[in-house]
Design a protein around this motif. Structure first.
Motif, PDB file in Angstrom:
ATOM      1  N   ASP A 182       0.836  -1.246  -0.192  1.00 53.07           N
ATOM      2  CA  ASP A 182       0.072   0.138   0.069  1.00 53.07           C
ATOM      3  C   ASP A 182       0.899   1.217  -0.120  1.00 53.07           C
ATOM      4  N   TRP A 183       0.308   2.301  -0.362  1.00 56.06           N
ATOM      5  CA  TRP A 183       0.779   3.667  -0.361  1.00 56.06           C
ATOM      6  C   TRP A 183       1.286   4.179   1.074  1.00 56.06           C
ATOM      7  N   GLY A 184       0.765   3.832   2.083  1.00 56.29           N
ATOM      8  CA  GLY A 184       0.896   4.559   3.312  1.00 56.29           C
ATOM      9  C   GLY A 184       0.389   6.000   3.142  1.00 56.29           C
ATOM     10  N   VAL A 185       1.080   6.846   3.654  1.00 56.93           N
ATOM     11  CA  VAL A 185       0.629   8.226   3.307  1.00 56.93           C
ATOM     12  C   VAL A 185       1.404   8.967   2.283  1.00 56.93           C
ATOM     13  N   TYR A 186       2.486   8.240   1.794  1.00 60.56           N
ATOM     14  CA  TYR A 186       3.433   8.642   0.749  1.00 60.56           C
ATOM     15  C   TYR A 186       2.367   8.974  -0.581  1.00 60.56           C
ATOM     16  N   GLY A 187       1.166   8.757  -0.829  1.00 59.02           N
ATOM     17  CA  GLY A 187       0.552   8.678  -1.964  1.00 59.02           C
ATOM     18  C   GLY A 187      -0.232  10.109  -1.905  1.00 59.02           C
ATOM     19  N   GLN A 188      -0.415  10.701  -0.759  1.00 64.38           N
ATOM     20  CA  GLN A 188      -1.309  11.935  -0.455  1.00 64.38           C
ATOM     21  C   GLN A 188      -0.725  13.191  -1.575  1.00 64.38           C
ATOM     22  N   GLN A 189       0.563  13.150  -1.681  1.00 63.75           N
ATOM     23  CA  GLN A 189       1.153  14.158  -2.552  1.00 63.75           C
ATOM     24  C   GLN A 189       0.337  14.129  -4.032  1.00 63.75           C
ATOM     25  N   TYR A 190      -0.051  12.952  -4.506  1.00 66.56           N
ATOM     26  CA  TYR A 190      -0.755  12.645  -5.707  1.00 66.56           C
ATOM     27  C   TYR A 190      -2.289  12.421  -5.848  1.00 66.56           C
ATOM     28  N   GLY A 191      -2.681  12.842  -4.708  1.00 65.33           N
ATOM     29  CA  GLY A 191      -4.089  12.755  -4.058  1.00 65.33           C
ATOM     30  C   GLY A 191      -4.615  11.338  -3.969  1.00 65.33           C
ATOM     31  N   ILE A 192      -3.857  10.529  -3.446  1.00 63.04           N
ATOM     32  CA  ILE A 192      -4.182   9.041  -3.419  1.00 63.04           C
ATOM     33  C   ILE A 192      -4.252   8.940  -1.752  1.00 63.04           C
ATOM     34  N   PRO A 193      -5.550   8.388  -1.424  1.00 58.41           N
ATOM     35  CA  PRO A 193      -5.883   8.324  -0.012  1.00 58.41           C
ATOM     36  C   PRO A 193      -4.866   7.364   0.904  1.00 58.41           C
ATOM     37  N   ASN A 194      -4.865   7.652   2.073  1.00 58.01           N
ATOM     38  CA  ASN A 194      -3.922   7.046   3.022  1.00 58.01           C
ATOM     39  C   ASN A 194      -3.931   5.410   2.717  1.00 58.01           C
ATOM     40  N   GLY A 195      -3.200   4.511   2.864  1.00 57.91           N
ATOM     41  CA  GLY A 195      -3.319   3.085   2.822  1.00 57.91           C
ATOM     42  C   GLY A 195      -3.770   2.746   1.552  1.00 57.91           C
ATOM     43  N   ALA A 196      -3.991   3.255   0.626  1.00 52.58           N
ATOM     44  CA  ALA A 196      -4.602   2.838  -0.671  1.00 52.58           C
ATOM     45  C   ALA A 196      -3.502   1.581  -1.203  1.00 52.58           C
ATOM     46  N   ILE A 197      -4.231   0.781  -2.086  1.00 53.12           N
ATOM     47  CA  ILE A 197      -3.232  -0.350  -2.412  1.00 53.12           C
ATOM     48  C   ILE A 197      -2.528   0.074  -3.640  1.00 53.12           C
ATOM     49  N   ARG A 198      -1.318  -0.249  -3.568  1.00 52.16           N
ATOM     50  CA  ARG A 198      -0.306   0.202  -4.710  1.00 52.16           C
ATOM     51  C   ARG A 198      -0.065  -1.114  -5.596  1.00 52.16           C
ATOM     52  N   ASP A 199       0.333  -2.135  -5.212  1.00 56.52           N
ATOM     53  CA  ASP A 199       0.602  -3.311  -6.158  1.00 56.52           C
ATOM     54  C   ASP A 199      -0.181  -4.594  -5.578  1.00 56.52           C
ATOM     55  N   GLU A 200      -0.549  -5.373  -6.479  1.00 52.26           N
ATOM     56  CA  GLU A 200      -1.206  -6.622  -6.384  1.00 52.26           C
ATOM     57  C   GLU A 200      -0.235  -7.629  -7.082  1.00 52.26           C
ATOM     58  N   TRP A 201       0.228  -8.866  -6.084  1.00 56.24           N
ATOM     59  CA  TRP A 201       0.725  -9.995  -6.888  1.00 56.24           C
ATOM     60  C   TRP A 201       0.173 -11.248  -6.699  1.00 56.24           C
ATOM     61  N   SER A 202       0.412 -12.259  -7.754  1.00 56.56           N
ATOM     62  CA  SER A 202      -0.077 -13.641  -7.724  1.00 56.56           C
ATOM     63  C   SER A 202       1.058 -14.286  -7.980  1.00 56.56           C
ATOM     64  N   VAL A 203       1.435 -15.113  -7.194  1.00 53.36           N
ATOM     65  CA  VAL A 203       2.436 -16.125  -7.586  1.00 53.36           C
ATOM     66  C   VAL A 203       1.774 -17.764  -7.782  1.00 53.36           C
ATOM     67  N   GLY A 204       1.880 -18.141  -8.408  1.00 47.25           N
ATOM     68  CA  GLY A 204       1.152 -19.606  -8.564  1.00 47.25           C
ATOM     69  C   GLY A 204       2.535 -20.470  -9.293  1.00 47.25           C
ATOM     70  N   TYR A 205       2.196 -21.768  -8.758  1.00 45.99           N
ATOM     71  CA  TYR A 205       3.276 -22.798  -9.344  1.00 45.99           C
ATOM     72  C   TYR A 205       2.764 -24.115  -9.403  1.00 45.99           C
ATOM     73  N   THR A 206       3.080 -25.214 -10.310  1.00 46.86           N
ATOM     74  CA  THR A 206       2.830 -26.546 -10.098  1.00 46.86           C
ATOM     75  C   THR A 206       4.153 -27.081 -10.059  1.00 46.86           C
ATOM     76  N   ASN A 207       4.225 -28.430 -10.147  1.00 45.74           N
ATOM     77  CA  ASN A 207       5.489 -29.036 -10.079  1.00 45.74           C
ATOM     78  C   ASN A 207       6.268 -28.911 -11.189  1.00 45.74           C
ATOM     79  N   ARG A 208       5.939 -28.301 -12.304  1.00 46.12           N
ATOM     80  CA  ARG A 208       6.771 -28.025 -13.421  1.00 46.12           C
ATOM     81  C   ARG A 208       6.979 -26.443 -13.515  1.00 46.12           C
TER      82      ARG A 208
END
Length: 849
Positions: free
Chosen positions: A605-631
């Motif tokens: 999340d952005w914490g408070v850093y995003g406020q300078q861009y008008g982004i709310p406190n704690g807004a999500i910044r990155d979302e990840w998905s890691v998936g794997y099989t045996n191969r």
């Protein structure tokens, strides 16, 4: 009388003396001329010898004629996918060339080719007289042999002179022509006429695009056919075009500027007809063949092959070229190489389709939203395909999101906080952890979970399933205490993270905080340890490189690092399989398929850093998905790149529920199944059954003291509801808990575990906390100005200003979403056609059971 006789005899003598004097003058002139001629010849001889033996001049070598100037790249199956370099050629032999092509070139370029020995004096003198009349060196009188030398040696020498002196003077041009004649004479003594013709037609430029050279590439470019399939008219056109390729390229009509009035098609047709006429005059074709070929329409024969690239393989190719430069220490654009890679073209095409919006199951909330991903073979470390981002494939940026680093959030927990505990601390997979409030990272405030709840004692599996920050932090602190900080710096190095990351290792890395940065390729590579017996093979695209000139082979970088034991890797995978299938109602469930799949998600999340861009406190910044099989393993990042972040873009709840990254991971793992059968990761020796889970055999006797003695079977929601009703309780659908009159030890545990005080009947929470069920949770009383100052910023009354970008807060992210916490309104309706998880807090009931 005597006097007269004397006078008469003197006159003939005088005449003879005069004639002798005249002869002496002519003799002297003749001698002088002969002397000058001889001196001139000797001088010319020495000059020629000097020019020919110039130590900086050209030298003939057959290797120089056959020097390969293009590099080639091959995919995983050995198929040619790309050629690049100063010259891109595909050489053909004399036997492959139709006789009509040979006849056409001899007619217009060198009709006495089989009669001279490399230098045609009559033709050269005629060209010299023409140059004298024009005052230029426009006519060279070159034979095919001399043109072969020019292409192989003279042009290189001219480039060298230009680099040193800026231009080639007329004197230098004459010296080069002398050397060229001499090398042509040497060449005729060294190789056959057929070989000379081969070398000539394989190196000349016909007007084709993108550094392509040679008659084979020309046949492909103009007519989309092999050289062996060229007909008479096509052969005559190609032979005529070499005199001025740019002027005789009929395709230029298609791309010429508006102010260019030249009819290139007509010029090419006229030049072809000149060649045909010369072929007729030299007896190579009949009158009927001439008329038929002359009256054919050149434009009807043209089937232009676009040699530019809109190639879905290009992102992989660009990465592979950079890897080659590192491996070989040489530039494949300069040094011809054969490069054998791991590229799976089918998978790369799917990546390209995803980025271009051609896959129905993958949706994007807007045009700015971007992704980056990569698939790696677990056993070999080979990168099979890459997804560089939506704007990359549109040509709008050269930023490659598969290489760019982002904060990986909770996807770090299995790698750092949990998997090593099985080796270093003797944990079992049924280990009990304590989700309680504490200042784990000594920041002056208690670490919070994303749902701002503490649930006390819970199983390791549950903590991983709902991605608790507190339990991961506690485990990381225990591991650091057991090994020291340097161990974890080296551990992160072995995982494949950059030096500026692993050198600054701190405990916050366990939840993806502080200076923990990773690219999708790095994250996918790190996760391969779980399916590869605890080992990580360096992520690479290049299997081997062969220098074309000397056949020297350079192997790819397959350095292997051992990080955890085979047993720990299996145990971690057993938990990550439950993250997907264990009913935790999170986005990882999207990965479920008919085969066994393992997964973990992460957000930052952005914490408070995003406020300078008008982004709310704690807004999500990155979302990840890691998936794997045996191969295979895939890591997918989603979010916004910097230029859009600065415009105020962030991941809101609605975008989060689209779960774009998870749908990409699911789609690509499904696609890759065809290349290797999927199966559950095999249980290795050295793993023992322990209660309802696993433990390394070496720790069986010691046991896991925190492991519960009860069965940790996870009931379904319907079973939970039935059990609640059977006990006389009321099931709270919204809170996901059973409300009952019975107050037992689980309530006390939840209270004390979350920092509260249990008096035997009720829970009292400390200042700053409030009661949520039977557990205390922090009251959000954060002072934005204080939080801003703590992160090195200055509060201006509206938002936090930073001189430079601060470290992203150690939120670590969580994969559970409890509602709108970033300024969005409630009541969001997820897009139709998508798998949308719901989130329940089931663990109070689990403890009660």
């Amino acid at each position: 009388m005597p006097e007269k006789e004397t006078s008469g005899s003197q006159r003939p003598a005088a005449a003879k003396s005069a004639r002798r004097r005249k002869l002496d003058i002519w003799n002297k002139i003749a001698v002088a001329i002969l002397t000058c001629f001889l001196v001139g010849c000797i001088s010319v001889f020495f000059i020629l010898v000097n020019v020919i033996n110039d130590p900086d001049g050209m030298r003939f070598s057959q290797e120089g004629l056959s020097t390969l100037s293009n590099s080639r790249m091959f995919d995983t199956d050995g198929n040619l996918i790309y050629e690049f370099g100063n010259e891109i050629r595909e050489d053909v032999t004399y036997d492959q060339i139709p006789q009509s092509v040979v006849d056409a070139f001899l007619s217009i370029e060198d009709s006495r080719f089989y009669d001279h020995h490399g230098f045609d004096l009559p033709r050269f003198l005629a060209a010299a007289l023409s140059n004298l009349r024009s005052g230029t060196l426009g006519q060279g009188g070159s034979t095919l042999t001399m043109q072969m030398i020019d292409n192989a040696f003279t042009k290189i020498q001219e480039d060298k002179i230009k680099a040193e002196e800026g231009s080639v003077s007329k004197l230098e041009s004459i010296k080069l022509k002398i050397q060229e004649i001499y090398l042509a004479l040497i060449a005729e003594q060294s190789i056959s006429k057929e070989d000379i013709f081969d070398y000539y037609v394989n190196r000349i430029w016909f007007g084709s695009s993108y550094n392509t050279r040679g008659i084979q590439k020309a046949a492909e470019y103009y007519f989309n056919k092999d050289v062996s399939q060229l007909n008479l008219g096509e052969a005559a056109f190609l032979a005529g075009a070499v005199n001025s390729p740019a002027s005789y390229n009929p395709i230029n009509n298609k791309y010429a500027a508006a102010e260019d009035a030249t009819d290139y098609l007509q010029s090419a047709t006229n030049r072809r007809n000149v060649t045909l006429k010369l072929m007729l005059d030299h007896g190579y074709i009949t009158e009927e063949e001439y008329e038929l070929a002359k009256n054919s329409r050149l434009e009807f024969a043209l089937l232009e092959t676009d040699m530019s690239t809109n190639d879905p393989n290009m992102p992989f190719i660009q990465q592979a070229i950079e890897e080659v430069q590192t491996l070989a220490g040489q530039d494949p654009f300069v040094i011809p190489m054969d490069i054998y890679t791991s590229l799976n073209q089918g998978a790369q095409k799917q990546c390209d389709d995803i980025l271009r919006g051609r896959v129905d199951s993958v949706q994007y909330p807007n045009d700015a939203f971007d992704v980056g991903f990569s698939i790696i073979d677990n056993a070999t470390g080979e990168i099979l395909c890459v997804g560089p981002g939506r704007r990359y494939i549109q040509g709008q940026t050269d930023r490659d999101n598969s290489l760019d680093r982002k904060q990986p959030g909770s996807s770090m927990k299995p790698l750092l906080a949990y998997a090593p505990t099985f080796d270093l601390l003797g944990w079992s997979t049924v280990h009990t952890v304590n989700d309680k409030a504490d200042d784990y990272f000594t920041t002056g405030q208690n670490l919070q979970n994303s749902d701002r709840r503490y649930q006390g004692l819970m199983s390791l599996q549950d903590a991983l399933g709902v991605s608790k920050n507190t339990t991961a932090a506690a485990a990381m602190n225990d591991l650091i205490a057991a090994t020291g900080l340097e161990y974890w710096q080296d551990y992160c190095r072995k995982l494949g993270y950059d030096q500026d990351v692993w050198e600054q290792f701190v405990a916050q890395y366990a939840i993806g905080g502080s200076n923990m940065w990773a690219s999708p390729i790095q994250q996918a590579s790190a996760y391969t340890i779980f399916a590869n017996h605890g080992n990580r093979v360096n992520a690479h695209r290049v299997r081997r490189i062969v220098r074309r000139a000397d056949k020297e082979e350079i192997a790819g970088n397959t350095t292997t690092e051992e990080l955890i034991s085979d047993q720990a890797a299996f145990m971690m995978s057993s938990l990550l399989e439950k993250v997907v299938t264990g009913g935790y109602q999170n986005f990882n469930e999207i990965l479920k398929s008919s085969y066994t799949v393992y997964g973990k998600s992460g957000t930052s999340d952005w914490g408070v850093y995003g406020q300078q861009y008008g982004i709310p406190n704690g807004a999500i910044r990155d979302e990840w998905s890691v998936g794997y099989t045996n191969r295979y393993t895939i890591a997918t990042w989603s979010g916004y790149t910097e230029e859009f972040q600065q415009q105020g873009y962030y991941i809101n709840d609605q975008q989060l529920y689209m779960a774009t990254a998870f749908h990409i991971s699911h789609y690509m793992l499904d696609y890759m199944e065809q290349f290797g059968g999927y199966s559950p990761i095999a249980r290795p020796d050295g793993v023992s059954d322990y209660k309802s889970g696993y433990i390394k055999t070496e720790f069986v006797d010691k046991g896991d003291e925190t492991a519960p003695t009860y069965n940790t079977y996870q009931p379904s929601e319907s079973e939970i509801r039935s059990a609640c009703q059977a006990s006389g309780g009321t099931y709270d659908e919204e809170a996901g808990i059973c409300i009952t009159k019975q107050e037992d030890d689980s309530a006390a545990t939840a209270c004390t575990g979350s920092g509260g005080t249990w008096d035997g009947t009720a829970c009292s929470c400390p200042d700053g906390y409030e009661l949520n069920g039977t557990a205390c949770e922090a009251i959000d009383q954060s002072d934005p100005s204080a939080e801003c100052g703590a992160q090195g910023g200055t509060w201006n009354g509206t938002y936090c200003e930073f001189p430079t970008q601060p470290e992203v807060p150690d939120s670590g992210g969580d994969d559970s979403v409890t509602g709108s916490e970033n300024g969005e309104t409630g009541g969001l309706i997820p897009p139709t056609g998508l798998i949308v998880p719901r989130f329940f807090g089931l663990f109070n009931l689990f403890n009660w059971l």
